[in-house]
Design an enzyme around this catalytic site. Structure first.
Site, mmCIF file in Angstrom:
data_model
loop_
_atom_site.group_PDB
_atom_site.id
_atom_site.type_symbol
_atom_site.label_atom_id
_atom_site.label_comp_id
_atom_site.label_asym_id
_atom_site.label_seq_id
_atom_site.Cartn_x
_atom_site.Cartn_y
_atom_site.Cartn_z
ATOM 1 N N ARG A 10 -48.626 -69.262 -1.004
ATOM 2 C CA ARG A 10 -47.695 -68.122 -1.037
ATOM 3 C C ARG A 10 -48.472 -66.803 -0.998
ATOM 4 O O ARG A 10 -48.001 -65.808 -0.433
ATOM 5 C CB ARG A 10 -46.792 -68.194 -2.261
ATOM 6 C CG ARG A 10 -47.524 -68.163 -3.594
ATOM 7 C CD ARG A 10 -46.544 -68.204 -4.758
ATOM 8 N NE ARG A 10 -47.257 -68.345 -6.027
ATOM 9 C CZ ARG A 10 -46.968 -67.680 -7.122
ATOM 10 N NH1 ARG A 10 -45.971 -66.812 -7.124
ATOM 11 N NH2 ARG A 10 -47.643 -67.873 -8.241
ATOM 12 N N GLU A 58 -28.890 -65.239 -1.119
ATOM 13 C CA GLU A 58 -29.697 -65.816 -0.036
ATOM 14 C C GLU A 58 -28.915 -65.967 1.268
ATOM 15 O O GLU A 58 -29.463 -65.788 2.358
ATOM 16 C CB GLU A 58 -30.268 -67.162 -0.475
ATOM 17 C CG GLU A 58 -31.301 -67.070 -1.587
ATOM 18 C CD GLU A 58 -30.689 -66.933 -2.972
ATOM 19 O OE1 GLU A 58 -31.444 -66.719 -3.937
ATOM 20 O OE2 GLU A 58 -29.437 -67.055 -3.087
ATOM 21 N N PHE A 83 -33.588 -72.318 -2.539
ATOM 22 C CA PHE A 83 -32.559 -71.367 -2.139
ATOM 23 C C PHE A 83 -32.581 -71.102 -0.634
ATOM 24 O O PHE A 83 -31.533 -71.003 0.000
ATOM 25 C CB PHE A 83 -32.732 -70.052 -2.901
ATOM 26 C CG PHE A 83 -32.858 -70.237 -4.386
ATOM 27 C CD1 PHE A 83 -32.051 -71.138 -5.058
ATOM 28 C CD2 PHE A 83 -33.801 -69.523 -5.117
ATOM 29 C CE1 PHE A 83 -32.153 -71.324 -6.432
ATOM 30 C CE2 PHE A 83 -33.914 -69.694 -6.486
ATOM 31 C CZ PHE A 83 -33.095 -70.597 -7.150
ATOM 32 N N HIS A 109 -42.581 -71.939 -3.504
ATOM 33 C CA HIS A 109 -42.193 -72.693 -4.704
ATOM 34 C C HIS A 109 -41.465 -73.992 -4.354
ATOM 35 O O HIS A 109 -40.408 -74.296 -4.905
ATOM 36 C CB HIS A 109 -41.323 -71.829 -5.625
ATOM 37 C CG HIS A 109 -42.078 -70.713 -6.268
ATOM 38 N ND1 HIS A 109 -42.632 -69.682 -5.534
ATOM 39 C CD2 HIS A 109 -42.379 -70.451 -7.567
ATOM 40 C CE1 HIS A 109 -43.235 -68.827 -6.358
ATOM 41 N NE2 HIS A 109 -43.108 -69.272 -7.597
ATOM 42 N N ASP A 117 -40.803 -74.892 -13.883
ATOM 43 C CA ASP A 117 -39.462 -74.475 -13.468
ATOM 44 C C ASP A 117 -38.478 -75.646 -13.424
ATOM 45 O O ASP A 117 -37.265 -75.451 -13.426
ATOM 46 C CB ASP A 117 -39.507 -73.796 -12.092
ATOM 47 C CG ASP A 117 -40.080 -72.392 -12.169
ATOM 48 O OD1 ASP A 117 -40.397 -71.947 -13.290
ATOM 49 O OD2 ASP A 117 -40.216 -71.746 -11.120
ATOM 50 N N ARG A 167 -46.547 -72.783 -4.886
ATOM 51 C CA ARG A 167 -46.825 -71.931 -6.038
ATOM 52 C C ARG A 167 -48.238 -72.176 -6.576
ATOM 53 O O ARG A 167 -48.904 -71.257 -7.044
ATOM 54 C CB ARG A 167 -45.808 -72.239 -7.136
ATOM 55 C CG ARG A 167 -46.054 -71.508 -8.448
ATOM 56 C CD ARG A 167 -45.105 -72.015 -9.519
ATOM 57 N NE ARG A 167 -45.173 -71.211 -10.734
ATOM 58 C CZ ARG A 167 -44.497 -71.485 -11.840
ATOM 59 N NH1 ARG A 167 -43.705 -72.539 -11.883
ATOM 60 N NH2 ARG A 167 -44.602 -70.712 -12.894
#
Length: 313
Positions: A10, A58, A83, A109, A117, A167
């Site tokens: 990322r 989104e 998302f 992610h 998460d 991530r």
């Protein structure tokens, strides 16, 4: 021995956007209130007038990106994979895929390595979703060097592209000075004759380490990096199957609908070959430290070695 540099892909994405933004005025970036996590904030800092925050919406973000593409711009729309691929699937399909607009969906992610998460964010279905959209290119780069190259290739490509970034910081094993990247082309990292290990994303480095361990055990493993899951490099997969007679696929994704299924579909039609799939086995993840979760779910060099040893008996 020098310590191996580790960078999250990322971060590579954010860096690549800045580099491209300096060269191309038509590049614009959309984000869904996650610019710090997706690293599009790096682009925003340099080009604030070309960065648009859609908020936690989104679907709206993807539609706005589609509109920008229809106006001749090259938009990158960014959010977490859950998302970008999941929540906004209808808009990606109908507003980007159906009219075949030049939108790049950049998802960070993804996978079990999202870690703490938890299951709600550990998207292991995105390859399956994006592969199902006609004309969509699907890529999952393995390290920093390849991620930057993939972003630049996505910009140059005319049409919809899905890019997956992680991530977790992962080892940088490619050498930038001699690395060449092409959409739809796999990469032979290590030749072998006993078993072909075909991997993408963070599992590529694990496959390399597994092959080194297997060599010490008398098993000569081929390692292939498949960044582009769609379109799949059929030639390199078929050649690996012919040479080794056994194939193992490795991905940080469900074994349903991703790299393993793409390889199996090809081989079942053109060159029936025994295949073992390493991935998430039709289950949800859960919260925990990323490194520990990857081992628990069998997404590690150690597990690849175990599977290969059993396969080659």
């Amino acid at each position: 021995m020098a310590e191996v540099k580790k960078i999250a892909t990322r971060e590579s994405y954010g860096q690549a956007l800045v580099e491209l933004g300096k060269e191309h005025d038509d590049l614009v970036v959309f984000d869904a209130d996650l610019s710090g996590a997706t690293k599009t904030g790096m682009f925003k800092k340099v080009f604030p007038e070309r960065h648009f925050n859609a908020g936690i919406a989104e679907a709206d973000m993807v539609c706005a990106a589609a509109g920008a593409a229809a106006m001749g711009m090259v938009p990158f729309a960014s959010s977490f994979a859950m998302f970008a691929a999941g929540r906004a699937f209808e808009q990606v399909r109908n507003s980007v895929g159906y009219p075949h607009l030049n939108v790049k969906i950049a998802a960070s992610h993804a996978g079990i390595s999202v870690g703490e998460d938890g299951a709600s964010h550990q998207c292991c279905e995105d390859f399956a979703l994006m592969r199902s959209i006609p004309g969509m290119v699907v890529m999952s780069p393995s390290d920093h060097v390849e991620a930057i190259a993939a972003v630049k290739a996505a910009y140059e490509y005319t049409g919809p592209v899905y890019l997956r970034f992680g991530r977790l910081a992962v080892p940088v094993f490619h050498k930038e000075e001699n690395f060449q990247f092409q959409i739809g082309k796999g990469e032979l990292l290590r030749d072998g004759t006993d078993v072909a290990i075909i991997a993408n994303g963070l599992l590529v480095n694990e496959a390399i380490m597994a092959a080194e361990t297997l060599a010490s055990k008398g098993i000569n493993a081929m390692v292939i990096n498949i960044c582009t899951i769609k379109p799949l490099d059929e030639e390199i997969v078929l050649e690996a199957a012919r040479k080794c007679g056994k194939v193992i696929t490795c991905e940080e994704h469900s074994i349903i609908g991703g790299l393993g299924e793409a390889v199996c579909s090809l081989l079942s039609e053109k060159l029936p070959t025994p295949v073992r799939r390493i991935g998430v086995n039709d289950e949800f993840g859960h919260s925990g430290p990323a490194a520990e979760l990857l081992k628990q779910f069998g997404l590690s060099a150690e597990h690849i070695v175990e599977v290969a040893e059993d396969f080659c008996k």
